[in-house]
Design an enzyme around this catalytic site. Structure first.
Site, PDB file in Angstrom:
ATOM      1  N   ASP A 119      17.357  32.855 -77.486  1.00 27.87           N
ATOM      2  CA  ASP A 119      16.240  32.316 -78.057  1.00 27.87           C
ATOM      3  C   ASP A 119      16.612  30.929 -78.564  1.00 27.87           C
ATOM      4  O   ASP A 119      17.552  30.536 -78.712  1.00 27.87           O
ATOM      5  CB  ASP A 119      15.937  33.077 -79.235  1.00 27.87           C
ATOM      6  CG  ASP A 119      15.134  34.416 -78.683  1.00 27.87           C
ATOM      7  OD1 ASP A 119      14.567  34.486 -77.766  1.00 27.87           O
ATOM      8  OD2 ASP A 119      14.827  35.305 -79.490  1.00 27.87           O
TER       9      ASP A 119
ATOM     10  N   LYS B 234      13.345  26.998 -74.859  1.00 28.29           N
ATOM     11  CA  LYS B 234      13.013  25.571 -74.916  1.00 28.29           C
ATOM     12  C   LYS B 234      12.739  25.051 -73.486  1.00 28.29           C
ATOM     13  O   LYS B 234      12.476  25.790 -72.735  1.00 28.29           O
ATOM     14  CB  LYS B 234      14.345  24.906 -75.367  1.00 28.29           C
ATOM     15  CG  LYS B 234      14.186  24.084 -76.830  1.00 28.29           C
ATOM     16  CD  LYS B 234      15.302  23.105 -76.606  1.00 28.29           C
ATOM     17  CE  LYS B 234      16.544  23.651 -77.126  1.00 28.29           C
ATOM     18  NZ  LYS B 234      17.740  22.907 -77.511  1.00 28.29           N
TER      19      LYS B 234
ATOM     20  N   MET C 148       8.296  32.899 -90.343  1.00 24.58           N
ATOM     21  CA  MET C 148       7.187  32.259 -90.002  1.00 24.58           C
ATOM     22  C   MET C 148       6.325  31.826 -90.626  1.00 24.58           C
ATOM     23  O   MET C 148       5.016  31.813 -90.419  1.00 24.58           O
ATOM     24  CB  MET C 148       6.718  32.835 -88.506  1.00 24.58           C
ATOM     25  CG  MET C 148       7.888  33.151 -87.540  1.00 24.58           C
ATOM     26  SD  MET C 148       7.439  34.504 -86.198  1.00 24.58           S
ATOM     27  CE  MET C 148       7.587  36.101 -87.024  1.00 24.58           C
TER      28      MET C 148
HETATM   29  N1  SAH Z   1      14.672  38.261 -86.022  1.00 24.00           N
HETATM   30  C1  SAH Z   1      14.869  36.952 -86.939  1.00 24.00           C
HETATM   31  C2  SAH Z   1      13.315  36.463 -87.292  1.00 24.00           C
HETATM   32  C3  SAH Z   1      12.624  35.932 -86.161  1.00 24.00           C
HETATM   33  S1  SAH Z   1      11.233  35.293 -86.520  1.00 24.00           S
HETATM   34  C4  SAH Z   1      15.546  37.508 -88.147  1.00 24.00           C
HETATM   35  O1  SAH Z   1      16.033  38.792 -88.226  1.00 24.00           O
HETATM   36  O2  SAH Z   1      15.934  36.639 -88.891  1.00 24.00           O
HETATM   37  C5  SAH Z   1      11.374  33.499 -86.952  1.00 24.00           C
HETATM   38  C6  SAH Z   1      11.388  33.218 -88.541  1.00 24.00           C
HETATM   39  O3  SAH Z   1      12.875  33.838 -88.846  1.00 24.00           O
HETATM   40  C7  SAH Z   1      11.580  31.852 -88.687  1.00 24.00           C
HETATM   41  O4  SAH Z   1      10.153  31.283 -88.597  1.00 24.00           O
HETATM   42  C8  SAH Z   1      12.122  31.777 -89.995  1.00 24.00           C
HETATM   43  O5  SAH Z   1      11.018  31.968 -91.040  1.00 24.00           O
HETATM   44  C9  SAH Z   1      13.050  32.813 -90.029  1.00 24.00           C
HETATM   45  N2  SAH Z   1      14.350  32.300 -89.745  1.00 24.00           N
HETATM   46  C10 SAH Z   1      15.167  32.753 -88.648  1.00 24.00           C
HETATM   47  N3  SAH Z   1      16.311  32.064 -88.814  1.00 24.00           N
HETATM   48  C11 SAH Z   1      16.282  31.459 -89.743  1.00 24.00           C
HETATM   49  C12 SAH Z   1      17.426  30.561 -90.375  1.00 24.00           C
HETATM   50  N4  SAH Z   1      18.701  30.241 -89.695  1.00 24.00           N
HETATM   51  N5  SAH Z   1      17.079  29.874 -91.707  1.00 24.00           N
HETATM   52  C13 SAH Z   1      15.991  30.133 -92.117  1.00 24.00           C
HETATM   53  N6  SAH Z   1      14.719  31.011 -91.591  1.00 24.00           N
HETATM   54  C14 SAH Z   1      15.138  31.595 -90.609  1.00 24.00           C
END
Ligand code: SAH
Length: 464
Positions: free
Chosen positions: A249, A271, A384
């Site tokens: 992703d 992307k 998100m």
């Molecule tokens: N599976 C992922 C979440 C996917 S949804 C997890 O467990 O983290 C995508 C959201 O995750 C983003 O919109 C943001 O809110 C959060 N997110 C994922 N990676 C991040 C990061 N490095 N820093 C801050 N927020 C993050």
């Protein structure tokens, strides 16, 4: 080579340790892994040594050793941390023709103990003849990472299977079979069904290899954590090393993608190339297509695949296509975000539960139990949540939340360009201005240290 590495048979043989302090303890911890009879001489032994003696894991004499105590000893450790005493023991040992090691004294030792990676019965010994202990430790750490804990169990179970594996032609075919067993089918069988699942898996694997050599393709759905490669699990790291195809992703950081095998086919489904975001069905098709062609596919997802990761849809598609899959968890953004601001998701006396929310779902802004969330002391991590921030603020205030409720926003968690913003519910949408990277909104938590907040906010530093 001044020291020749060998493996010494120590089962039921006597190993003598003189000393009861830290040096003796360190050696004993290692020696207790063997099947030797350990005999310790210490006038004033550490509590742990006394416990081991009580548990009959070693024999303890609370006096100094004499020459008669060395009879039949396979090895002797002088670990009194006292040069005079050490010298006496070396003299006694040499006189009796015994092998002696003086802890931290290479010169007077007849043998040295290597750094060991233990996956019994598979053990790796690392020695630098005292030249570079730091290097030995680094090599050990690397091997620890590469050899799964299951290696030992698999080696033991695989040993009995060796004669049968001779049905495969000698050379590459047999090597491929064993490599597949140790690094793919074996660990997978162990993980799914424990030790008893391994022999049938070996049988199936052998039939597969006899039929055509090639192992069937499969998909590992792997959590990549929030971005810092050090926050990958060892399993994720290893799978990246092995994968034929990596489908990842947008959220997976470039530093992590660097770790994928050079020869792997890398597909970015977040992307350009596939457009801003690849339709979910297309991702399913890609995974299935490559696994059917016999590839080991790693489906790499940001954070934990089981948290807002559309995991179920992907697993359902794989199951429907009859493709073998596994899930490897990862550190989710909320865990890494609270770690970064020095807070915890749950805290005694404050909140006994914490929520992971999404700002929007398939139907638009997501609805939640706003009344419960509005209570003082509640903690929630919003994923998100950038676009829905105003909606969330409105709902919470409407349900009686305090406008001064602390809110932290952590952008690019665990990455070098991370940024922490501290705010209150009153300025929730505004505090998000200018945030471009992925961000977690933490409701109910303020960064523990104001200094940290300032450090991540150069603008504010100027104001202070
Ligand atoms: N599976 C992922 C979440 C996917 S949804 C997890 O467990 O983290 C995508 C959201 O995750 C983003 O919109 C943001 O809110 C959060 N997110 C994922 N990676 C991040 C990061 N490095 N820093 C801050 N927020 C993050």
């Amino acid at each position: 080579m001044k020291h020749f590495p060998i493996y010494l048979a120590v089962e039921d043989r006597k190993i003598v340790v003189s000393g009861g302090g830290d040096a003796a303890l360190a050696k004993l911890r290692l020696l207790l892994k063997t099947e030797a009879k350990l005999v310790v001489f210490a006038a004033d032994p550490a509590a742990e040594i006394k416990e081991w003696a009580q548990e009959s894991r070693l024999t303890l004499y609370r006096r100094a050793l004499t020459r008669f105590d060395l009879d039949g000893a396979a090895l002797i450790y002088a670990a009194d941390e006292d040069p005079i005493r050490d010298a006496q023991i070396v003299a006694l040992a040499t006189e009796g023709g015994h092998l002696v090691n003086v802890v931290d004294n290479l010169e007077d030792s007849a043998f040295i103990t290597p750094a060991i990676v233990d996956r019994d019965p598979v053990t790796v010994a690392i020695g630098t003849e005292g030249a570079a202990p730091v290097l030995a430790r680094a090599i050990k750490a690397r091997l620890e990472e590469q050899l799964p804990q299951s290696t030992g169990v698999l080696a033991r179970l695989g040993k009995a299977f060796r004669p049968l594996a001779e049905k495969l032609p000698f050379g590459r075919a047999r090597r491929d079979f064993w490599a597949d067993y140790y690094f793919q089918s074996g660990p997978a069988a162990l993980e799914k069904g424990g030790n008893t699942a391994v022999p049938p898996a070996l049988e199936t694997l052998l039939q597969d290899h006899l039929a055509k050599g090639e192992a069937a393709g499969r998909v590992d759905v792997v959590g990549a954590g929030p971005g810092d490669p050090d926050l990958l699990t060892m399993k994720a790291r290893r799978l990246l090393d092995e994968a034929d195809v990596v489908i990842h992703d947008r959220l997976v950081s470039p530093q992590i993608m660097e770790l994928a095998r050079r020869e792997a086919h890398i597909i970015n489904v977040g992307k350009t190339g596939f457009g801003p975001s690849t339709p979910q069905e297309k991702i399913h098709d890609l995974m299935i297509e490559h696994a059917r062609a016999g590839a080991h596919v790693v489906r790499l997802k940001g954070g934990d695949p089981g948290i807002f990761g559309r995991l179920d849809e992907e697993l359902d598609a794989l199951t429907a296509a009859g493709i073998d899959w596994r899930v490897v968890p990862g550190i989710t953004a909320a865990s890494a975000a609270v770690a970064q601001i020095g807070q915890s998701l749950t805290k005694r006396g404050r909140n006994a539960s914490a929520r992971l929310l999404t700002g929007h779902d398939v139907k638009g802004f997501a609805d939640h139990d706003w009344r419960a969330l509005a209570q003082a002391g509640q903690v929630a991590a919003i994923y998100m949540g950038k676009r829905s921030a105003r909606f969330v603020q409105g709902r919470l205030l409407m349900h009686g939340a305090d406008a001064a409720m602390p809110v932290s926003v952590v952008e690019n968690v665990s990455r070098s360009d991370t940024c922490v913003r501290s705010a209150t519910l009153a300025d929730l949408p505004d505090v998000l201005q200018g945030i471009e990277g992925p961000a977690v909104i933490l409701l109910g938590l303020a960064p523990r240290a104001a200094a940290e907040f300032i450090e991540y906010n150069p603008q504010l530093r100027e104001q202070v």
